[in-house]
Design a protein around this motif. Structure first.
Motif, mmCIF file in Angstrom:
data_model
loop_
_atom_site.group_PDB
_atom_site.id
_atom_site.type_symbol
_atom_site.label_atom_id
_atom_site.label_comp_id
_atom_site.label_asym_id
_atom_site.label_seq_id
_atom_site.Cartn_x
_atom_site.Cartn_y
_atom_site.Cartn_z
ATOM 1 N N ALA A 1 0.825 -1.205 0.000
ATOM 2 C CA ALA A 1 0.000 0.000 0.000
ATOM 3 C C ALA A 1 0.865 1.262 0.000
ATOM 4 N N LYS A 2 2.004 1.201 0.598
ATOM 5 C CA LYS A 2 2.872 2.360 0.637
ATOM 6 C C LYS A 2 3.353 2.755 -0.757
ATOM 7 N N ILE A 3 3.515 1.793 -1.610
ATOM 8 C CA ILE A 3 3.986 2.100 -2.949
ATOM 9 C C ILE A 3 2.829 2.217 -3.920
ATOM 10 N N GLY A 4 1.605 2.232 -3.406
ATOM 11 C CA GLY A 4 0.425 2.467 -4.232
ATOM 12 C C GLY A 4 -0.083 1.228 -4.969
ATOM 13 N N LEU A 5 0.308 0.035 -4.547
ATOM 14 C CA LEU A 5 -0.121 -1.203 -5.217
ATOM 15 C C LEU A 5 -1.034 -2.020 -4.290
ATOM 16 N N SER A 6 -1.957 -2.717 -4.919
ATOM 17 C CA SER A 6 -2.841 -3.625 -4.180
ATOM 18 C C SER A 6 -2.760 -5.017 -4.835
ATOM 19 N N VAL A 7 -2.673 -6.043 -3.985
ATOM 20 C CA VAL A 7 -2.517 -7.435 -4.473
ATOM 21 C C VAL A 7 -3.901 -8.095 -4.522
ATOM 22 N N ASP A 8 -4.236 -8.617 -5.692
ATOM 23 C CA ASP A 8 -5.523 -9.326 -5.830
ATOM 24 C C ASP A 8 -5.420 -10.788 -5.413
ATOM 25 N N SER A 9 -4.306 -11.459 -5.737
ATOM 26 C CA SER A 9 -4.187 -12.877 -5.376
ATOM 27 C C SER A 9 -2.731 -13.285 -5.360
ATOM 28 N N LEU A 10 -2.473 -14.356 -4.602
ATOM 29 C CA LEU A 10 -1.169 -14.990 -4.546
ATOM 30 C C LEU A 10 -1.386 -16.502 -4.659
ATOM 31 N N GLN A 11 -0.773 -17.117 -5.674
ATOM 32 C CA GLN A 11 -0.929 -18.550 -5.901
ATOM 33 C C GLN A 11 0.426 -19.232 -5.818
ATOM 34 N N ILE A 12 0.536 -20.264 -4.940
ATOM 35 C CA ILE A 12 1.737 -21.079 -4.829
ATOM 36 C C ILE A 12 1.680 -22.122 -5.944
ATOM 37 N N GLN A 13 2.586 -22.027 -6.885
ATOM 38 C CA GLN A 13 2.558 -22.943 -8.016
ATOM 39 C C GLN A 13 3.216 -24.282 -7.705
ATOM 40 N N SER A 14 4.380 -24.275 -7.103
ATOM 41 C CA SER A 14 5.074 -25.531 -6.834
ATOM 42 C C SER A 14 5.973 -25.389 -5.633
ATOM 43 N N ILE A 15 6.227 -26.556 -5.008
ATOM 44 C CA ILE A 15 7.156 -26.652 -3.879
ATOM 45 C C ILE A 15 8.065 -27.834 -4.164
ATOM 46 N N ASP A 16 9.348 -27.565 -4.284
ATOM 47 C CA ASP A 16 10.287 -28.619 -4.669
ATOM 48 C C ASP A 16 11.409 -28.673 -3.650
ATOM 49 N N ASP A 17 11.730 -29.919 -3.204
ATOM 50 C CA ASP A 17 12.816 -30.094 -2.237
ATOM 51 C C ASP A 17 14.116 -30.503 -2.890
ATOM 52 N N GLY A 18 14.177 -30.444 -4.193
ATOM 53 C CA GLY A 18 15.416 -30.766 -4.894
ATOM 54 C C GLY A 18 15.729 -32.241 -4.797
ATOM 55 N N ASP A 19 17.009 -32.541 -4.398
ATOM 56 C CA ASP A 19 17.459 -33.931 -4.325
ATOM 57 C C ASP A 19 17.330 -34.524 -2.938
ATOM 58 N N THR A 20 16.796 -33.814 -2.001
ATOM 59 C CA THR A 20 16.699 -34.343 -0.637
ATOM 60 C C THR A 20 15.709 -35.506 -0.544
ATOM 61 N N GLY A 21 14.678 -35.471 -1.303
ATOM 62 C CA GLY A 21 13.687 -36.548 -1.281
ATOM 63 C C GLY A 21 12.799 -36.555 -0.068
ATOM 64 N N TYR A 22 12.758 -35.410 0.615
ATOM 65 C CA TYR A 22 11.949 -35.381 1.842
ATOM 66 C C TYR A 22 10.459 -35.465 1.523
ATOM 67 N N ILE A 23 10.064 -34.666 0.579
ATOM 68 C CA ILE A 23 8.629 -34.677 0.238
ATOM 69 C C ILE A 23 8.217 -36.045 -0.314
ATOM 70 N N GLU A 24 9.151 -36.678 -1.080
ATOM 71 C CA GLU A 24 8.859 -38.013 -1.612
ATOM 72 C C GLU A 24 8.725 -39.028 -0.482
ATOM 73 N N ALA A 25 9.686 -38.929 0.503
ATOM 74 C CA ALA A 25 9.611 -39.856 1.640
ATOM 75 C C ALA A 25 8.363 -39.600 2.473
ATOM 76 N N MET A 26 8.023 -38.323 2.590
ATOM 77 C CA MET A 26 6.825 -37.978 3.360
ATOM 78 C C MET A 26 5.559 -38.507 2.692
ATOM 79 N N SER A 27 5.638 -38.602 1.416
ATOM 80 C CA SER A 27 4.433 -39.044 0.703
ATOM 81 C C SER A 27 4.314 -40.565 0.598
ATOM 82 N N ARG A 28 5.436 -41.280 0.950
ATOM 83 C CA ARG A 28 5.396 -42.726 0.787
ATOM 84 C C ARG A 28 4.322 -43.412 1.636
ATOM 85 N N PRO A 29 4.226 -43.088 2.960
ATOM 86 C CA PRO A 29 3.145 -43.752 3.726
ATOM 87 C C PRO A 29 1.763 -43.468 3.141
#
Length: 410
Positions: A143-171
């Motif tokens: 608002a200080k710079i005169g802009l208003s945000v209509d929406s924010l969308q998270i497109q993707s979340i990637d853990d790279g080569d750690t495989g944490y999200i993959e391991a979390m999803s295994r069960p």
């Protein structure tokens, strides 16, 4: 018209070079309508009010120390109020593309701060919470710079080569796979049961159809057999009726033939036998009369005696015929013929007696009895057939009537 300027619907016209605008702004803001602008003395610039887009791809570290690369898209624009237009015009009027760059940087910073306070599980499972917190923390700064945000969308979340999200999803994957396998097995079982039920229904339908078809075929066979038997049965009934009619006709023909035989053979034979009996009785009577006349040697007395006995002879002849079953075929004429025949036979007998008494060769035997010769019987008065030779018998003068008298003839 010369000097008259009108901004576009998604633009704000900023006029500088005159007195200051509202609130001490260094320029006057015009939106939604046109205005006269003095050339040379006034300068006009346009600020876009259209929707703008900024993309963010930031590497963030979670509270667990897991590095995540988060990509998001921010939809923003210059605010519609006068203050926001003035703030944005003062910052981005000379380079309006900088609004997207600055907005991306601002959101990248807030995104790193918010993700640093969350776990991977929260970030993955609660993306809407992440977006809401980023918007809430960046609202005042935007608002200080005169802009208003209509929406924010998270497109993707990637853990790279750690495989944490993959391991979390295994069960969850295993559970999902297990559930999927169970569901697949249940579906397969349900499908098999449905197929078996369908097969049973098909078999039941086929059995019912076969039974109905068999009953129909049996009924058709019965009808055909009945129809096939109808002809022979009708023929047999017709033949039976013909045989019955033929039998009845044969019986009637036999009865008629029997009656004809009785009329043609039995009745004439009975009549002939009765005639013979009458003649025999007359002959016996003649012999008795002859014997009596010979004994008395009275010719006149003999004639008178014969004349007197003539009605009795005729009566005896009629009595002999009374026991015979004679059919009279000509009614009254037939009865007249029978009576005339009886009288004629009596006269014939009388004439024969007379001739025999006066004929030569008559003699008496040694015992005092007289032998008489045979004589020819007169012709039958009905059919004219020659009479039979009747053998004479020896009779005594005192002999009674012969065995063929009226008593035996009855």
């Amino acid at each position: 018209m010369f000097g008259y300027r009108v901004p576009a619907p998604d633009e704000a016209m900023l006029i500088s070079g005159s007195r200051r605008g509202l609130g001490g702004a260094p320029f006057r803001v015009v939106t939604g309508h046109g205005t006269f602008v003095l050339p040379i003395f006034r300068k006009t610039r346009f600020l876009t009010l259209a929707m703008c887009e900024a993309e963010v791809a930031e590497k963030c570290v979670t509270r667990q120390g897991i590095a995540l690369t988060v990509k998001a898209v921010i939809a923003f624009k210059v605010g519609n109020d006068h203050e926001s237009i003035v703030n944005a015009g003062q910052r981005f009027l000379s380079d309006q593309d900088q609004m997207s760059v600055l907005t991306g940087r601002i959101f990248a910073g807030h995104l790193r701060a918010i993700i640093g306070s969350m776990t991977v599980e929260e970030i993955v499972t609660e993306r809407q919470k992440l977006a809401s917190e980023v918007l809430e923390t960046s609202k005042s700064e935007m608002a200080k710079i005169g802009l208003s945000v209509d929406s924010l969308q998270i497109q993707s979340i990637d853990d790279g080569d750690t495989g944490y999200i993959e391991a979390m999803s295994r069960p969850h994957k295993a559970a999902i796979q297990r559930q999927a396998q169970i569901a697949q097995a249940q579906a397969t079982q349900a499908s098999a049961e449905a197929q078996q039920a369908a097969a049973r229904k098909q078999a039941e339908y086929a059995r019912h159809t076969a039974i109905v078809q068999a009953e129909y075929n049996a009924e058709v066979d019965r009808a055909q057999a009945k129809a096939a038997q109808a002809g022979p049965l009708a023929l047999a009934h017709a033949q039976q009726e013909v045989l019955a009619a033929q039998t009845e006709l044969a019986l009637r023909a036999a009865a008629l033939r029997q009656q004809q035989l009785v009329a043609e053979i039995v009745k004439p034979a009975e009549a002939e036998a009765a005639r013979i009996r009458v003649l025999a009785a007359a002959e016996a009577e003649r012999m008795r009369v002859q014997a009596a006349a010979a004994a008395s040697h009275d010719r006149v007395a003999l004639d008178r005696l014969l004349i007197d006995q003539l009605p009795q002879i005729v009566k005896e002849a009629a009595g002999g015929l009374s026991g015979a079953n004679v059919n009279v075929l000509n009614g009254a004429d037939g009865l007249g013929e029978i009576a005339a025949g009886l009288v004629g036979q009596g006269l014939t007998i009388l004439d024969s007696v007379r001739k025999n008494l006066g004929a030569p060769g008559a003699h008496a035997d040694g015992s005092g009895s007289r032998g008489l010769r045979g004589y020819a019987a007169p012709a039958d008065s009905r059919d004219g057939t020659p009479g039979r030779d009747v053998a004479t018998a020896d009779a005594k003068p005192d002999a009674g009537p012969s065995s063929d008298g009226p008593a035996d003839r009855a």
